[in-house]
Design an enzyme around this catalytic site. Structure first.
Site, PDB file in Angstrom:
ATOM      1  N   GLU A 137       0.840  -1.197   0.000  1.00  0.00           N
ATOM      2  CA  GLU A 137       0.000   0.000   0.000  1.00  0.00           C
ATOM      3  C   GLU A 137       0.879   1.253   0.000  1.00  0.00           C
ATOM      4  OE1 GLU A 137      -3.260   0.463  -0.463  1.00  0.00           O
ATOM      5  OE2 GLU A 137      -2.496   2.504  -0.531  1.00  0.00           O
ATOM      6  N   PHE A 157       9.346  16.137  -2.312  1.00  0.00           N
ATOM      7  CA  PHE A 157      10.186  15.549  -1.256  1.00  0.00           C
ATOM      8  C   PHE A 157      11.567  16.193  -1.151  1.00  0.00           C
ATOM      9  CE2 PHE A 157       8.555  12.154   1.320  1.00  0.00           C
ATOM     10  CZ  PHE A 157       7.273  12.015   0.791  1.00  0.00           C
ATOM     11  N   CYS A 184       5.768   4.699   9.027  1.00  0.00           N
ATOM     12  CA  CYS A 184       6.343   3.912   7.933  1.00  0.00           C
ATOM     13  C   CYS A 184       7.834   4.138   7.695  1.00  0.00           C
ATOM     14  CB  CYS A 184       5.558   4.184   6.659  1.00  0.00           C
ATOM     15  SG  CYS A 184       3.892   3.519   6.758  1.00  0.00           S
TER      16      CYS A 184
HETATM   17  P1  NAD Z   1      -2.267  -0.001  12.731  1.00  0.00           P
HETATM   18  O1  NAD Z   1      -1.431  -0.275  13.914  1.00  0.00           O
HETATM   19  O2  NAD Z   1      -2.977   1.299  12.595  1.00  0.00           O
HETATM   20  O3  NAD Z   1      -3.358  -1.150  12.564  1.00  0.00           O
HETATM   21  C1  NAD Z   1      -3.106  -2.510  12.704  1.00  0.00           C
HETATM   22  C2  NAD Z   1      -4.383  -3.161  13.241  1.00  0.00           C
HETATM   23  O4  NAD Z   1      -4.231  -4.563  13.223  1.00  0.00           O
HETATM   24  C3  NAD Z   1      -4.712  -2.787  14.680  1.00  0.00           C
HETATM   25  O5  NAD Z   1      -6.007  -2.245  14.743  1.00  0.00           O
HETATM   26  C4  NAD Z   1      -4.607  -4.101  15.442  1.00  0.00           C
HETATM   27  O6  NAD Z   1      -5.531  -4.200  16.512  1.00  0.00           O
HETATM   28  C5  NAD Z   1      -4.914  -5.086  14.343  1.00  0.00           C
HETATM   29  N1  NAD Z   1      -4.428  -6.440  14.600  1.00  0.00           N
HETATM   30  C6  NAD Z   1      -3.212  -6.843  15.045  1.00  0.00           C
HETATM   31  N2  NAD Z   1      -3.153  -8.174  15.113  1.00  0.00           N
HETATM   32  C7  NAD Z   1      -4.339  -8.648  14.689  1.00  0.00           C
HETATM   33  C8  NAD Z   1      -4.883  -9.941  14.523  1.00  0.00           C
HETATM   34  N3  NAD Z   1      -4.154 -11.052  14.790  1.00  0.00           N
HETATM   35  N4  NAD Z   1      -6.150 -10.047  14.073  1.00  0.00           N
HETATM   36  C9  NAD Z   1      -6.882  -8.958  13.788  1.00  0.00           C
HETATM   37  N5  NAD Z   1      -6.422  -7.701  13.937  1.00  0.00           N
HETATM   38  C10 NAD Z   1      -5.166  -7.546  14.376  1.00  0.00           C
HETATM   39  O7  NAD Z   1      -1.289  -0.221  11.487  1.00  0.00           O
HETATM   40  P2  NAD Z   1      -1.374   0.485  10.031  1.00  0.00           P
HETATM   41  O8  NAD Z   1      -0.752   1.830  10.088  1.00  0.00           O
HETATM   42  O9  NAD Z   1      -2.727   0.309   9.470  1.00  0.00           O
HETATM   43  O10 NAD Z   1      -0.353  -0.452   9.241  1.00  0.00           O
HETATM   44  C11 NAD Z   1      -0.693  -1.765   8.839  1.00  0.00           C
HETATM   45  C12 NAD Z   1       0.350  -2.237   7.852  1.00  0.00           C
HETATM   46  O11 NAD Z   1       0.302  -1.434   6.671  1.00  0.00           O
HETATM   47  C13 NAD Z   1       1.788  -2.153   8.368  1.00  0.00           C
HETATM   48  O12 NAD Z   1       2.522  -3.227   7.845  1.00  0.00           O
HETATM   49  C14 NAD Z   1       2.283  -0.847   7.769  1.00  0.00           C
HETATM   50  O13 NAD Z   1       3.664  -0.830   7.594  1.00  0.00           O
HETATM   51  C15 NAD Z   1       1.579  -0.844   6.429  1.00  0.00           C
HETATM   52  N6  NAD Z   1       1.382   0.491   5.851  1.00  0.00           N
HETATM   53  C16 NAD Z   1       0.998   1.532   6.622  1.00  0.00           C
HETATM   54  C17 NAD Z   1       0.796   2.773   6.030  1.00  0.00           C
HETATM   55  C18 NAD Z   1       0.391   3.973   6.861  1.00  0.00           C
HETATM   56  O14 NAD Z   1       0.479   5.082   6.354  1.00  0.00           O
HETATM   57  N7  NAD Z   1      -0.065   3.805   8.083  1.00  0.00           N
HETATM   58  C19 NAD Z   1       0.980   2.942   4.661  1.00  0.00           C
HETATM   59  C20 NAD Z   1       1.341   1.846   3.894  1.00  0.00           C
HETATM   60  C21 NAD Z   1       1.545   0.608   4.493  1.00  0.00           C
END
Ligand code: NAD
Length: 435
Positions: free
Chosen positions: A149, A250, A261
């Site tokens: 993503e 950037f 990230c």
């Molecule tokens: P986040 O911490 O906001 O959300 C993760 C969610 O997963 C939490 O709500 C948590 O309760 C849930 N979770 C954890 N273990 C679980 C399980 N076993 N079953 C069900 N739910 C579970 O994280 P995020 O920022 O959404 O990031 C998620 C992924 O996407 C990461 O790998 C991150 O690197 C990637 N990512 C994030 C972004 C960003 O801007 N935040 C952008 C691109 C990619």
């Protein structure tokens, strides 16, 4: 299509809401009971422009549902996105525990042929581990897809609805055709869907973030050098950004990158590289330059306040790691606040949306104000840390009158140094001539 998103955090919620918006039936599952209860009442755990409307509308239409019953959610769909967190391990590598827990659960509760999509950012080779975890239990065929993503917090809905590109790592035709159908509504303007092998897709995400972080650290170091040699980084930025080989995005110097990230993905890629025996020396330097940059705002304050810093009252404008979000993960403001409190200073902070998040992290170790000018009353200096739009054209007279001393450290180069001097400020910014 019936889609399940496991992990309803930043990414999972945006993906779920946007997929529902294009007509799919989406169930977003998460272990966090409070988060799910709130979402059912359209109370969002994060601030993200446009997201609330999407969640509300699609929930009302019955296309978007929320649950803590991950197993049931897996059973009802034919596409499952894994969007759980991949936080850094102690050694900097990505912690895959949550991803593999979900994969095992999928394997155990697969009720039909399914496409399993890894949305979380995961190191090269993770798909093989996911496949093994599912395969250990699965009694139906499954197809893997790595779909990193690229959304930006603060513009996440827009980025997802109108992506520059969609990267899909697949190794069979079934996954390819299901994913092509799912993403078709998002690429109607001709933006590409880039199909590739799974390892290349996993690597693409890290390479993209590493490149962006590199630009930031590079410009921060150029800015620091500009201060030493009496050059102006604003002009240098324009001078290089107009070169089409370089481009203008950037290139803004600042107090270092933060967020959920860049710091963790840079660390994880450095780790992967060293384990693979192909160290990324440039990226190692990017990381250490960023750590130093996050401490520069404090250094600037200390240089002007000298030992007075130990009893100073410092106003901060901006707590989130960037505008349009309340995310404070690895935010430069946290480093500054920690340094100030360690030095004995007191802090009073404003942020348009991140104050609840700051209270959760910092409790009453600092003061909070609802109105940005209120932070200035009796303060020895103001530091602008986040470039929220509302800080761009403030009432400078009011600022000067409210501050006890007219000291302004601008971590985002929002103001004109000459004008600030005319207004009677002691003004310090990033890389704009000798200070
Ligand atoms: P986040 O911490 O906001 O959300 C993760 C969610 O997963 C939490 O709500 C948590 O309760 C849930 N979770 C954890 N273990 C679980 C399980 N076993 N079953 C069900 N739910 C579970 O994280 P995020 O920022 O959404 O990031 C998620 C992924 O996407 C990461 O790998 C991150 O690197 C990637 N990512 C994030 C972004 C960003 O801007 N935040 C952008 C691109 C990619």
């Amino acid at each position: 299509m019936r889609i399940t998103i496991v992990g309803t955090g930043y990414v999972g919620l945006v993906v779920g809401a946007c997929m529902a918006e294009t007509g799919n039936d989406v169930v977003c599952a998460d272990l966090d009971q409070k988060k799910i209860d709130d979402l059912k009442r359209n109370i969002l755990p994060i601030y993200e422009p446009g997201l609330e409307t999407l969640v509300e509308r699609n929930q009302a239409q019955g296309r978007l549902t929320f649950t803590t019953d991950v197993v049931e959610a897996i059973k009802v769909s034919n596409v499952v996105f894994i969007a759980v967190g991949t936080p850094p391990d102690e050694d900097g590598s990505a912690d895959l525990r949550h991803v593999l827990d979900v994969a095992t659960l999928i394997g155990k509760h697969l009720t039909r042929e399914m496409v399993v999509v890894t949305k979380s950012t995961v190191p090269v080779g993770t798909a093989a581990k996911v496949s093994k975890a599912i395969g250990a239990h699965a009694r139906h065929p499954f197809h893997l897809c790595s779909n990193p993503e690229f959304l930006k917090e603060g513009a996440a809905v827009d980025d997802f609805m109108k992506p520059d590109r969609v990267v899909l790592g697949v190794d069979d035709d079934h996954a390819r055709s299901v994913m092509a159908e799912l993403y078709a509504p998002f690429v109607r303007t001709g933006k590409p869907i880039l199909f590739m092998d799974i390892r290349s897709a996993e690597m693409t995400k890290y390479a993209a973030n590493a490149m962006l972080a590199t630009r930031i650290s590079f410009m921060n170091e150029i800015a620091n050098l500009c201060e030493r040699v009496g050059a102006n980084v604003d002009l240098v930025r324009k001078g290089i950004g107009s070169d089409s080989r370089i481009g203008s995005s950037f290139l803004f110097p600042g107090p270092g990158y933060g967020g959920s990230c860049f710091p963790k993905d840079v660390q994880a890629l450095v780790r992967t590289a060293s384990e693979a025996g192909s160290p990324l020396r440039v990226l190692e330097a990017v990381e250490s330059a960023n750590e130093l940059q996050k401490r520069r705002l404090f250094e600037k304050l200390k240089r002007v306040l000298n030992s007075d810093i130990n009893s100073a009252r410092i106003a901060i404008w901006g707590l989130a790691f960037k505008p349009q979000t309340d995310d404070m993960r690895e935010a430069p403001a946290l480093t500054l606040i920690e340094q100030l409190l360690d030095a004995g200073a007191s802090v009073v902070a404003h942020d348009p949306v991140a104050i609840p998040e700051a209270k959760r992290r910092l409790g009453n170790s600092i003061e909070y104000v609802e109105q940005n000018y209120d932070a200035l009353i009796g303060a020895d200096a103001l530091v602008v840390v986040t470039d929220w739009n509302e800080y761009r054209h403030p009432n400078f007279e009011r600022m000067r009158e409210s501050l006890k001393r007219p000291i302004l450290v601008d971590g985002r180069n929002l103001y004109d140094p000459r004008k600030m001097a005319e207004l009677g400020f002691q003004y310090f910014s990033i890389g704009r001539g000798a200070e």
